[in-house]
Write an enzyme that holds these catalytic residues in place. Structure first.
Site, mmCIF file in Angstrom:
data_model
loop_
_atom_site.group_PDB
_atom_site.id
_atom_site.type_symbol
_atom_site.label_atom_id
_atom_site.label_comp_id
_atom_site.label_asym_id
_atom_site.label_seq_id
_atom_site.Cartn_x
_atom_site.Cartn_y
_atom_site.Cartn_z
ATOM 1 N N TYR A 71 4.061 -23.976 -3.740
ATOM 2 C CA TYR A 71 5.478 -23.941 -3.383
ATOM 3 C C TYR A 71 6.245 -25.182 -3.836
ATOM 4 O O TYR A 71 7.462 -25.243 -3.684
ATOM 5 C CB TYR A 71 5.637 -23.810 -1.863
ATOM 6 N N HIS A 114 13.060 -23.029 -2.394
ATOM 7 C CA HIS A 114 12.985 -23.241 -0.948
ATOM 8 C C HIS A 114 12.501 -24.648 -0.595
ATOM 9 O O HIS A 114 12.600 -25.053 0.559
ATOM 10 C CB HIS A 114 12.045 -22.199 -0.345
ATOM 11 N N TYR A 122 4.617 -23.710 7.652
ATOM 12 C CA TYR A 122 5.490 -22.947 6.768
ATOM 13 C C TYR A 122 6.925 -22.973 7.274
ATOM 14 O O TYR A 122 7.188 -23.147 8.461
ATOM 15 C CB TYR A 122 4.969 -21.516 6.586
ATOM 16 N N ASN A 145 9.222 -20.922 8.025
ATOM 17 C CA ASN A 145 9.653 -20.083 9.146
ATOM 18 C C ASN A 145 9.198 -20.607 10.498
ATOM 19 O O ASN A 145 9.640 -20.112 11.529
ATOM 20 C CB ASN A 145 9.148 -18.653 8.957
ATOM 21 N N ASN A 193 15.482 -18.815 7.518
ATOM 22 C CA ASN A 193 14.528 -18.765 8.623
ATOM 23 C C ASN A 193 14.057 -20.138 9.082
ATOM 24 O O ASN A 193 13.684 -20.311 10.241
ATOM 25 C CB ASN A 193 13.338 -17.882 8.258
#
Length: 191
Positions: free
Chosen positions: A17, A22, A68, A70, A116
């Site tokens: 990631y 993000h 993560y 969220n 989120n």
């Protein structure tokens, strides 16, 4: 002496990631840590990575949740409690679909816009009333799912601009720490 500000960059952990849209919050947090000349260390009570230091003559705790996106709130809320930081003194740095690519905006409170990570932080704190450094990534092209878009790496045309955008977001964060929301908005929103 004033309590510290808590500055949190949002992102997802792991190399897969690292260069995604993000993870702009993590990228800016890394840049701010480098400006402080410090390395992140794991905070045992929260599980987040933290650096403490001074930005713009103000004591700050800089953090990156190691969970993560969220679930970010489950590490941000314990950090805020540990350092006695009220929600109004929390600054969250995050990617923003509702802003054009590279545009930076400062905001206090309001909705999460489908983000989120913000939703998790607001739920864990019990309030949406915290400061935000919003970094535009733009909307996905065509009918592409926004959830897929934010987890993709930057496109070839975007990639060369990312370091400059991160520098500007770090500058905006430091300005926010130094002068407060409204004066910082007046300057940053004119960029």
């Amino acid at each position: 002496m004033a309590e510290p500000l808590l500055v949190v960059g949002l992102g997802n952990p792991g190399e897969n990631y690292a260069r995604t849209r993000h993870n702009l919050g993590f990228m800016v947090a890394d840049l701010l840590a480098a400006r402080l000349g410090a390395k992140f260390k794991v905070h045992k009570r929260s599980g987040a990575e933290v650096v403490t230091g001074r930005l713009a003559q103000r004591s700050v705790v800089l953090a990156k949740p190691r969970c993560y996106m969220n679930e970010s709130g489950r590490q941000v809320a314990p950090l805020a409690k540990f350092y006695s930081v009220p929600p109004a003194d929390l600054i969250v740095i995050h990617d923003e679909l509702d802003l054009d690519f590279g545009r930076i905006r400062l905001k206090f409170g309001g909705g999460e816009g489908g983000h989120n990570g913000l939703r998790s932080v607001a739920a864990a704190l019990g309030t949406k009333n915290f400061q935000r450094v919003r970094i535009g990534i733009g909307r996905p092209p065509g009918r592409k799912d926004p959830a897929t878009f934010v987890l993709e790496n930057f496109s070839s045309p975007e990639r060369p601009e990312v370091p400059t955008i991160c520098e500007q977001a770090a500058d905006a964060t430091e300005l926010l720490v130094e002068v407060g929301l409204e004066p910082a908005q007046n300057r940053v929103h004119a960029w």
